[in-house]
Design an enzyme around this catalytic site. Sequence first.
Site, mmCIF file in Angstrom:
data_model
loop_
_atom_site.group_PDB
_atom_site.id
_atom_site.type_symbol
_atom_site.label_atom_id
_atom_site.label_comp_id
_atom_site.label_asym_id
_atom_site.label_seq_id
_atom_site.Cartn_x
_atom_site.Cartn_y
_atom_site.Cartn_z
ATOM 1 N N GLY A 352 0.815 -1.203 0.000
ATOM 2 C CA GLY A 352 0.000 0.000 0.000
ATOM 3 C C GLY A 352 0.845 1.247 0.000
ATOM 4 O O GLY A 352 2.062 1.193 0.203
ATOM 5 N N PRO A 354 2.476 4.995 1.083
ATOM 6 C CA PRO A 354 3.071 5.421 2.354
ATOM 7 C C PRO A 354 2.019 6.015 3.297
ATOM 8 O O PRO A 354 1.067 6.666 2.857
ATOM 9 C CB PRO A 354 4.093 6.493 1.934
ATOM 10 C CG PRO A 354 4.346 6.248 0.482
ATOM 11 C CD PRO A 354 3.084 5.697 -0.075
ATOM 12 N N VAL A 356 -0.122 4.506 5.434
ATOM 13 C CA VAL A 356 -1.369 3.822 5.761
ATOM 14 C C VAL A 356 -1.225 2.938 6.992
ATOM 15 O O VAL A 356 -2.199 2.321 7.424
ATOM 16 C CB VAL A 356 -1.884 2.979 4.572
ATOM 17 C CG1 VAL A 356 -2.255 3.855 3.405
ATOM 18 C CG2 VAL A 356 -0.847 1.931 4.162
ATOM 19 N N SER A 677 -4.030 2.449 -18.542
ATOM 20 C CA SER A 677 -5.335 2.816 -17.992
ATOM 21 C C SER A 677 -5.767 4.241 -18.321
ATOM 22 O O SER A 677 -6.876 4.640 -17.980
ATOM 23 C CB SER A 677 -5.338 2.624 -16.466
ATOM 24 O OG SER A 677 -4.370 3.432 -15.856
ATOM 25 N N LYS A 720 -8.082 4.263 -7.052
ATOM 26 C CA LYS A 720 -8.494 5.320 -7.980
ATOM 27 C C LYS A 720 -9.808 5.964 -7.551
ATOM 28 O O LYS A 720 -9.962 7.193 -7.633
ATOM 29 C CB LYS A 720 -8.608 4.741 -9.386
ATOM 30 C CG LYS A 720 -7.262 4.328 -9.982
ATOM 31 C CD LYS A 720 -7.409 3.663 -11.334
ATOM 32 C CE LYS A 720 -6.045 3.281 -11.903
ATOM 33 N NZ LYS A 720 -6.150 2.595 -13.192
#
Length: 781
Positions: A352, A354, A356, A677, A720
């Site tokens: 994950g 930074p 968290v 994407s 996102k």
Amino acid sequence: MADLKTQVLPLVPLTTGVILPHMVVTLALETDEARAGVDAAEGTGGHVLLVPKNDGRYASIGTVAKVEDSGRLPSGIDALVVRGIHRAVIGSGVAGTGTATWVEIEPHSDPETYGEGATALAREYRATVEGILEARGASEIAEYLRGIRNPGHMADTSGYSPDLSFEQKVEVLEALDVEVRLAKVLGWARETLAEAALKTKIRTEVSEGMEKTQREFLLRQQMAAIRKELGEDGDDLVETYRGKIDEAGMPEAVATEARKELDRLERTSEQSPEHSYIRNYLDWMVELPWSKASEDNLDLTQARRILDEDHTGLTEVKERIVEHLAVRKLRAERGIEAPVGRGSGAIITLVGPPGVGKTSLGHSVARALGRKFTRISLGGIHDEAEIRGHRRTYIGALPGRIVRALKDAGTSNPVIMLDEIDKVGRDWRGDPASALLEVLDPAQNHTFRDHYLEVDLDLSDVLFIATANVAETILPPLLDRMELIRLDGYTEDEKVAIARDHLLARQLERNALNAAEVDVTSDAVRAIIRDHTREAGVRNLERELGKVLRKIATATAAGTQGRDGAARVTPKEVRTYLGRPKFFFEAAERTSVPGVATGLAVTGAGGDVLFVEASAMEGETGLTLTGQLGDVMKESAQIALSYVRSHAYELGLSDESMRRRFHVHVPAGAVPKDGPSAGLAITTALVSLLTERPVRYTVGMTGEVTLQGKALPIGGVKQKVLAAHRAGLEEVILPARNEGDLEEVPDEVLGEIAVHLVKDVPEVLKFAFQPADEVAETSAA
């Protein structure tokens, strides 16, 4: 032909040595050519020409020699005693009788008188050779040298030297100038003397060292006997180690290895460097927790309570830890033995952005399990010996970080956190990531072998928790051994709860304040989150809270802060303490003109919003791409333009509008960007530019596009969507095949963001642009 001035002599080749003038040597006749040459010498008064032959090539100079005697060696080989007379320059071969080779020669004798230079070189050469002979205990030969006065003769005595090679002796033979010849042999003699002196010095030092060691050993034995007689026998080092080995609870194979090293220690002198190396090794062996293990806390309710106390959210991680405890509890209750080695370990990897709480989660897991905790930082290491240790043959060798972590923990089943495993270096110095393969494989790590210890170490009871910002940079075989748990960031409500439950209390303590002196409202925390931080985690949020509290602490210390009540922090005070907002809702401004679309991306810092800008200009048709885009993203832009060109009629575009040069730019040009994407966003930006319809500022989009305009699924949906929520967007366009990923998105976020699932570009455009009637009303207004 007996006359020495004869110009033609039979040739005798020399393949194993060189005979110089004035040398008397026994010569074995091993070839037919040599025997033929000697037989032919009967017609020359016993004179032959001795010529060195190497690799089929004859030397250019030979030695005219006289056969003094002949006979047979004990081995049965014919031999001669020959005396070298003078050098001769070899000319062309001539015909002769028999099978011998006859050559034409030009005799060359050394001069009778010499200059001062040659005499000085001869003196120095004699002294150097005498030094060599003295160093080798053959000083009687020096008497022979002292009787030689002729410098040329002195140089030719080098033919007897065993230190010169065949090639070097040929060089001496071919040196017709006496001074050149002396310079050559003197240089070689100096090198030989230096080597002989060094060997003598080493031999002397070794001999003296051995005598000193033997003397010290005898004295120590005598002192030990005297102490024993006096009753002053102190702690025996060997017995101390023997007792520690017995108490360490080592596996039998490990104990056998330790006792073998102990026997070596007993036989090794204390003055030997090996003594300290063995002691260091034994210290590591007896200090490792071979049989010491923490007792797991199997109370599932208490474990979950501890995890909830330390961290808000992170449900999946907490459930995984509780599952691990539940399995161990069932085994204990049902009397089922844990599997030995294979598959009994657990390798959890937290991936994950930074901030968290990945690293701090390791402490909480250890506390919930009732185990010891230790952390290994892997960021930037390049040497695989950091993982597996150094061989004991190296000075200053140590075990690797895994073994050191076990020693620091003091138990065989700690929680070991492998921090920043995605940042392990890999270059010519080594590949630590590959060295971790055995450590993190539950099927292998019960027999992990450190290079320093060289015994099997059981890591199957260790709970490894690795952390990483991105999984893509982890070595694929290593990733295959891990159980990935993704921490994709927090919602705004979760951040407010974390600030209230954890961050404020910690910052109050660090800034010497108490809860009664400061009242930070939830609205103030939201203002900090929205206006001063835009991150997936809470690291910057804690930093900004600390900045606010430091301002209050400064006012309190200066006496300007009122003491009647708590300092109340509202959104207004946040502006006073932290200054103007750092982040703005800029989607409305950026997409107010045609040709700009809002995309969604995932970076190492979590989800983020990016804008795609498109413009067109007159000139040669083509596509310009800027913004430090990777190859995959460049291809997405090419695909988007190709789709627009091939579907111009359906999109209502004229041929003239397509005969221009297009430029696609993704701002934040200093940041590298890649991935497929952004395909839908690039396509939408180009259509917006060509139709002159602006994209709705409330919409963000992500998805890969094909040449047929299909919307393909992408990864990082949760990150996102959370990024879109943080940026203030109200709608998100996703590929329809990503519908299942929405289950990971928190319900409160989905309640505030409308998600449009699309299958192709026409559906994207339907949600991305304002309806035509709304555009007309806006223009009329």
